[in-house]
Design an enzyme around this catalytic site. Structure first.
Site, short mmCIF file in Angstrom:
data_model
loop_
_atom_site.label_atom_id
_atom_site.label_comp_id
_atom_site.label_asym_id
_atom_site.label_seq_id
_atom_site.Cartn_x
_atom_site.Cartn_y
_atom_site.Cartn_z
N LYS A 134 48.99 47.21 38.03
CA LYS A 134 48.87 48.71 38.58
C LYS A 134 48.94 48.29 40.26
O LYS A 134 48.17 47.46 40.52
CB LYS A 134 47.95 49.73 38.11
CG LYS A 134 47.72 50.91 38.86
CD LYS A 134 46.61 51.59 38.66
CE LYS A 134 46.56 53.17 39.53
NZ LYS A 134 45.43 53.97 39.11
N GLU A 184 37.06 63.09 43.92
CA GLU A 184 36.75 61.92 43.29
C GLU A 184 35.24 61.40 43.64
O GLU A 184 35.51 60.73 44.90
CB GLU A 184 37.93 60.92 43.48
CG GLU A 184 37.67 59.64 42.35
CD GLU A 184 38.76 58.67 42.33
OE1 GLU A 184 38.90 57.61 41.68
OE2 GLU A 184 39.80 58.99 42.88
#
Length: 398
Positions: A134, A184
């Protein structure tokens, strides 16, 4: 409206539970946070010595607040404020229409759409010849307005959009102000209790309720997004697990929503083994997570350096506070922008895995920019009529 001296030294970090509001600068800390988890390292030494100096100067309970960049080898942007206070959440005032469209003069993408999609394809091709699973690729949207920005009003609009987010305001070294509302939570520590709420996997909210529910259900069932989320969770487990006597991690993610996006979310809670370990040390252990960098971290960072045509600076770093007892709260620096005079620089990124599609990733970062654009009363259709040509990457200032 020109910025006053007081405006230039105002700091703010507001969580869903309470708000930290500060002004004035007793000390600045620019020491890079490289290996900032090390209790005897240069960074933690700078934090402790600055706190001690503040106490010697008469501050009974000094705090450090501000931001740390994506690349922790770069200077930190931290402050020991001269004055601060905690405030309980207050009801949001009624929307008086102060979010009328900003007067937009120019707009520019760095990189432009075609170049971003090519970077996505380049990253996916790299996955096939490396251990990278990723990589998070990002974009700058730079706006030039015809009128000054009222940061207090902007923060109020952001709070209306995401009252459950982590709102921040930090003066930057170049005279700009970092402003945003992050969904977040990187890490919170209170005593021995810790919490982290990583997000990975996103889908755009829909105006129609039925379509919006269908979009949320597709995200919750998406194998691609679950894979992306799992990479983040496993990395956090490996980093925090050895530091904890207990760490509770949900078996599968749940959904949380902002005004612009649905996210896959996992709420991690635990108990730290050594109470002397500070929130800032733990946050430095986690940063950068695969949610903003990639997996494995160092390999993904090298790929980002290769394909991104700009320096991220504070974007995808961390922002928050820590007190002298080691308690604190740090959010991931996303859904944000920098404001300087008439120039606004907005940031957004997307997690790229092997199953990613360039068109879908571009659409995702368009949606993520919506939080800040909506706060200015702007949308993508207005940007298309005010664009100017990209400048060379070496002219981009982060």
């Amino acid at each position: 409206m020109p910025r006053t001296h007081d405006d230039a030294t105002r700091l703010q970090f507001v969580s869903p539970e309470r708000g930290l509001h500060a002004s004035g600068v007793m000390a600045r800390i620019t020491a890079p946070a490289w290996e900032g988890w090390q209790p005897d390292g240069d960074f933690q030494h700078a934090i402790r010595s600055t706190m001690e100096l503040a106490q010697q100067a008469g501050q009974q309970a000094p705090i450090v607040m501000g931001a740390i960049p994506f690349d922790t080898r770069q200077p930190s942007c931290l402050y020991v404020p001269r004055h601060y206070e905690w405030r309980e959440p207050t009801p949001l005032p009624a929307d008086t229409g102060d979010n009328a469209s900003a007067s937009l003069a120019e707009a520019s993408d760095i990189p432009q759409e075609a170049a971003f999609k090519q970077a996505v394809r380049q990253a996916i091709a790299n996955f096939q010849h490396s251990d990278i699973r990723k990589a998070v690729l990002s974009r700058i949207l730079e706006l030039r307005l015809s009128n000054a920005v009222n940061i207090d009003q902007l923060l109020m609009r952001l709070r209306r959009q995401n009252p459950g987010g982590y709102q921040f305001r930090v003066p930057m070294a170049d005279g700009a102000t970092l402003v945003g509302v992050s969904p977040e939570l990187l890490l919170r520590k209170e005593g021995t209790a810790i919490r982290s709420n990583p997000l990975a996997g996103s889908a755009k909210r829909q105006a129609d309720d039925e379509q919006d529910r269908a979009m949320a259900e597709r995200l919750l069932a998406s194998a691609k997004d679950h894979h992306e989320h799992r990479l983040v969770i496993e990395e956090i487990r490996q980093v925090l697990g050895p530091c904890c006597t207990s760490l509770d991690i949900p078996e599968s993610p749940s959904l949380i929503g902002t005004s612009a996006l649905w996210h896959l979310s996992s709420n991690l809670e635990g108990r730290i083994a050594d109470p002397a370990t500070t929130a800032l040390q733990l946050a430095c252990r986690l940063h950068p997570t695969p949610a903003v960098c990639g997996y494995p971290t160092e390999s993904a960072r090298k790929l980002i350096d290769l394909v991104e045509p700009f320096d991220r600076g504070l974007f995808t770093g961390m922002v928050g506070w820590c007190d002298a007892e080691g308690n604190g709260e740090w959010a991931v620096t996303i859904r944000c922008g920098s404001i300087k005079h008439d120039t606004i620089r907005l940031f957004a990124g997307a997690g790229i895995v092997e199953a990613s599609q360039p068109d879908a990733e571009w659409a995702e970062i368009q949606a993520k920019l919506g939080t800040m654009l909506n706060a200015f009363g702007l949308d993508a259709s207005q940007l298309a009529t005010h664009s100017w040509c990209d400048r060379p990457a070496d002219e981009v200032v982060s």
